[in-house]
Design a protein around this motif. Structure first.
Motif, short mmCIF file in Angstrom:
data_model
loop_
_atom_site.label_atom_id
_atom_site.label_comp_id
_atom_site.label_asym_id
_atom_site.label_seq_id
_atom_site.Cartn_x
_atom_site.Cartn_y
_atom_site.Cartn_z
N MET A 34 -6.26 4.58 -1.21
CA MET A 34 -5.55 3.34 -1.44
C MET A 34 -6.06 2.71 -2.73
SD MET A 34 -5.24 0.06 1.10
CE MET A 34 -4.60 1.11 2.42
N PHE A 35 -5.14 2.43 -3.65
CA PHE A 35 -5.51 1.90 -4.96
C PHE A 35 -4.95 0.49 -5.12
CE2 PHE A 35 -4.70 1.73 -9.67
CZ PHE A 35 -6.03 1.50 -10.02
N ARG A 36 -5.82 -0.50 -5.14
CA ARG A 36 -5.42 -1.91 -5.17
C ARG A 36 -5.28 -2.39 -6.61
NH1 ARG A 36 -6.21 -3.68 0.04
NH2 ARG A 36 -7.65 -2.43 1.30
N LEU A 37 -4.12 -2.12 -7.21
CA LEU A 37 -3.91 -2.47 -8.61
C LEU A 37 -4.08 -3.97 -8.87
CD1 LEU A 37 -1.74 0.11 -8.20
CD2 LEU A 37 -1.16 -0.55 -10.50
N SER A 38 -3.37 -4.77 -8.10
CA SER A 38 -3.37 -6.21 -8.34
C SER A 38 -4.76 -6.80 -8.22
CB SER A 38 -2.41 -6.91 -7.37
OG SER A 38 -1.09 -6.48 -7.58
N ASN A 39 -5.49 -6.38 -7.20
CA ASN A 39 -6.84 -6.89 -7.01
C ASN A 39 -7.76 -6.50 -8.16
OD1 ASN A 39 -9.78 -6.09 -5.61
ND2 ASN A 39 -8.97 -8.10 -5.02
N LEU A 40 -7.62 -5.27 -8.66
CA LEU A 40 -8.46 -4.81 -9.76
C LEU A 40 -8.14 -5.55 -11.05
CD1 LEU A 40 -8.67 -1.03 -8.98
CD2 LEU A 40 -10.63 -2.49 -9.49
N ILE A 41 -6.87 -5.80 -11.31
CA ILE A 41 -6.49 -6.56 -12.50
C ILE A 41 -7.09 -7.96 -12.45
CG2 ILE A 41 -4.54 -7.65 -13.69
CD1 ILE A 41 -2.89 -5.15 -13.02
N LYS A 42 -6.90 -8.62 -11.33
CA LYS A 42 -7.38 -10.00 -11.18
C LYS A 42 -8.90 -10.09 -11.28
CE LYS A 42 -7.45 -13.84 -7.86
NZ LYS A 42 -7.06 -14.89 -8.83
N THR A 43 -9.60 -9.24 -10.54
CA THR A 43 -11.05 -9.34 -10.51
C THR A 43 -11.68 -8.91 -11.84
OG1 THR A 43 -11.24 -7.11 -9.54
CG2 THR A 43 -11.17 -9.00 -8.03
N THR A 44 -11.03 -7.99 -12.55
CA THR A 44 -11.56 -7.57 -13.85
C THR A 44 -11.36 -8.66 -14.89
OG1 THR A 44 -11.11 -5.24 -13.35
CG2 THR A 44 -11.47 -5.81 -15.65
N LEU A 45 -10.17 -9.20 -14.96
CA LEU A 45 -9.88 -10.22 -15.96
C LEU A 45 -10.61 -11.54 -15.69
CD1 LEU A 45 -6.06 -9.64 -16.59
CD2 LEU A 45 -8.00 -8.83 -17.94
N GLU A 46 -10.93 -11.79 -14.42
CA GLU A 46 -11.61 -13.04 -14.07
C GLU A 46 -13.08 -12.83 -13.73
OE1 GLU A 46 -9.38 -15.04 -11.03
OE2 GLU A 46 -7.49 -14.96 -12.17
N ASP A 47 -13.60 -11.63 -14.03
CA ASP A 47 -15.01 -11.31 -13.80
C ASP A 47 -15.46 -11.62 -12.38
OD1 ASP A 47 -15.53 -10.38 -16.42
OD2 ASP A 47 -15.74 -12.42 -17.15
N GLN A 48 -14.63 -11.20 -11.42
CA GLN A 48 -14.95 -11.39 -10.01
C GLN A 48 -15.33 -10.06 -9.38
OE1 GLN A 48 -11.43 -13.06 -8.27
NE2 GLN A 48 -11.60 -15.02 -9.33
N LYS A 49 -15.90 -10.14 -8.19
CA LYS A 49 -16.22 -8.93 -7.44
C LYS A 49 -14.95 -8.37 -6.84
CE LYS A 49 -19.32 -7.15 -3.85
NZ LYS A 49 -20.36 -7.50 -2.84
N SER A 50 -14.76 -7.05 -6.93
CA SER A 50 -13.57 -6.42 -6.36
C SER A 50 -13.68 -6.33 -4.85
CB SER A 50 -13.39 -5.00 -6.92
OG SER A 50 -13.25 -5.02 -8.31
N ARG A 51 -12.51 -6.26 -4.19
CA ARG A 51 -12.50 -6.03 -2.75
C ARG A 51 -12.98 -4.62 -2.47
NH1 ARG A 51 -6.71 -7.29 -0.37
NH2 ARG A 51 -7.75 -6.45 1.47
N THR A 52 -13.91 -4.50 -1.58
CA THR A 52 -14.43 -3.17 -1.24
C THR A 52 -14.43 -2.99 0.28
OG1 THR A 52 -16.70 -4.04 -1.26
CG2 THR A 52 -15.90 -3.00 -3.28
N VAL B 248 -0.13 -2.27 -4.25
CA VAL B 248 -1.09 -1.25 -3.86
C VAL B 248 -0.37 0.09 -3.86
CG1 VAL B 248 -2.66 -0.46 -2.04
CG2 VAL B 248 -2.27 -2.92 -2.38
N THR B 249 -1.02 1.15 -4.37
CA THR B 249 -0.44 2.48 -4.29
C THR B 249 -1.32 3.37 -3.42
OG1 THR B 249 -1.53 3.39 -6.27
CG2 THR B 249 0.59 2.27 -6.58
N GLY B 250 -0.72 4.42 -2.86
CA GLY B 250 -1.47 5.31 -1.99
C GLY B 250 -1.21 6.77 -2.31
N ASN B 251 -2.24 7.60 -2.09
CA ASN B 251 -2.14 9.06 -2.19
C ASN B 251 -1.93 9.58 -3.61
OD1 ASN B 251 -2.19 9.08 0.70
ND2 ASN B 251 0.01 8.65 0.70
N MET B 252 -2.33 8.78 -4.62
CA MET B 252 -2.23 9.24 -6.00
C MET B 252 -3.29 8.51 -6.82
SD MET B 252 -0.71 11.45 -7.90
CE MET B 252 0.57 11.90 -6.73
N GLU B 253 -4.53 9.00 -6.70
CA GLU B 253 -5.65 8.30 -7.33
C GLU B 253 -5.60 8.32 -8.85
OE1 GLU B 253 -6.38 8.88 -3.20
OE2 GLU B 253 -5.89 10.39 -4.73
#
Length: 373
Positions: free
Chosen positions: A1-19, A238-243
């Motif tokens: 499972m690849f959380r695009l939106s969460n990664l964009i937000k947390t990277t641009l805002e220097d936050q911890k990613s959901r894990t 979120v996308t799935g099955n294609m890392e």
């Protein structure tokens, strides 16, 4: 499972990613289903009978935590066909396990919607295209309207129902319409799944899209994720099955936000790509435990051996190899500079095409020029 939106937000805002703290299990509690979906990995059927007893499920739930499982996705078949589904979910909660529901939505009604919202932390409803496409793909006329009604009903009662969509040749003409639908309904999650060859998905290998088409769609998904972030939209993509989608996002960051590339790359390596057999697993209605729902081999049976003994075993060769980071993958993966990010993609697809679990993922759309060091 690849959380695009969460990664964009947390990277641009220097936050911890959901894990994920622990593993997530997709548990197929039944092989009964009221639909006949073309891509179904479990070959579910309306005439099947439940084989798992509540007592067997209850005993296994008590073993999940010891195996490091903190999340369970209720799946099937259609999980809402089980009359004891809420008792099962309550048992999960009593043991400190979060519950998600994956459903076609046809059994969500005014009578049970509040109970469903109260019980499950997230509700994912499958929509595989505009009305005609969805009904054809799902094998039942009128299924689309019922699923949309279910989403609206959950929202009306204060719950959150996301949309799940699988890209195939049969559904791809509805791909762009899914984003319009999410915006129209104001759902806050769209999960887009790439096809894996297993179950009826293997029987219908010819329904998969081309690598060129896949790249086009992934680029659009990334465009939309940035658009939603920049506009303040709450739609989570979120996308799935294609890392490999993670590599596409990384390359986009090199263009749009070069100053944030190192941070994103660090997050992606920490995420680690395909997690089958490690942070992801599957349990079916016959007691079989697999590294993912599509996997061609089982690693044990929880009706015969306690689940935690299976999942924490250090003696299972398949689990040991899957848990290597990065994995030892053949083909173009062996020379790929992004292996630490995608971890070789789907082993199930590799086996379906080559007969070798450790060959390259045949659906990888990255070119040799892109992946070379």
């Amino acid at each position: 499972m690849f959380r695009l939106s969460n990664l964009i937000k947390t990277t641009l805002e220097d936050q911890k990613s959901r894990t994920l703290n622990g593993s997530i299990m997709i548990w197929n509690f039944t092989n009964r289903c009221n639909l006949f979906c073309h891509h179904c990995y479990s070959k579910a059927d309306a005439n099947e009978k439940d084989t798992l007893t509540f007592e067997e499920i209850e005993q296994t739930i008590k073993r999940l935590k010891n195996g490091g499982v903190n999340f369970v996705i209720f799946s099937g078949g259609e999980p809402l066909l089980r009359k004891d589904i809420f008792d099962i979910a309550q048992c999960m909660k009593d043991n400190g396990i979060m519950t998600y529901l994956s459903t076609n939505g046809l059994y969500i009604s005014p009578k049970n919607v509040d109970k469903i919202i109260e019980t499950f932390n997230y509700i994912g409803i499958s929509i595989d295209g505009i009305e005609e496409v969805h009904d054809q793909f799902r094998g039942q006329k009128g299924a689309y309207k019922k699923s949309i009604e279910a989403i609206k009903l959950v929202q009306k009662h204060g719950g959150n129902a996301g949309i799940r969509f699988t890209i195939t040749k049969e559904t791809q003409d509805s791909f762009y319409a899914m984003f319009d639908l999410c915006e129209e309904l104001n759902v806050n999650k769209l999960y887009i799944s790439h096809l894996v060859y297993s179950g009826r998905g293997e029987d219908n290998l010819e329904i998969d899209i081309s690598k060129e088409e896949r790249r086009e769609y992934v680029n659009f998904i990334i465009d939309k994720a940035f658009e939603y972030y920049e506009s303040g939209s709450n739609i989570d993509l979120v996308t799935g099955n294609m890392e490999m989608d993670a590599v596409m996002l990384l390359n986009r960051f090199k263009e749009k936000y070069p100053q944030k590339v190192e941070l994103l790359e660090s997050k992606l390596k920490s995420w680690g790509g395909n997690s089958a057999g490690n942070r992801l697993g599957n349990m079916d209605w016959a007691g079989n435990v697999k590294p993912d729902p599509f996997f061609p081999f089982t690693v044990g049976n929880y009706l015969q051996t306690p689940f935690d003994e299976i999942w924490t075993s250090k003696k299972n060769d398949i689990l040991n190899q899957l848990r290597q980071s990065p994995r030892n993958i053949k083909g173009k993966c062996a020379q790929c500079k992004y292996l630490e990010i995608c971890n070789g993609g789907s082993r199930s697809r590799a086996y379906a095409i080559s007969g070798d679990l450790w060959e390259e993922d045949p659906s990888c759309y990255l070119t040799n020029e892109e992946i070379r060091n």
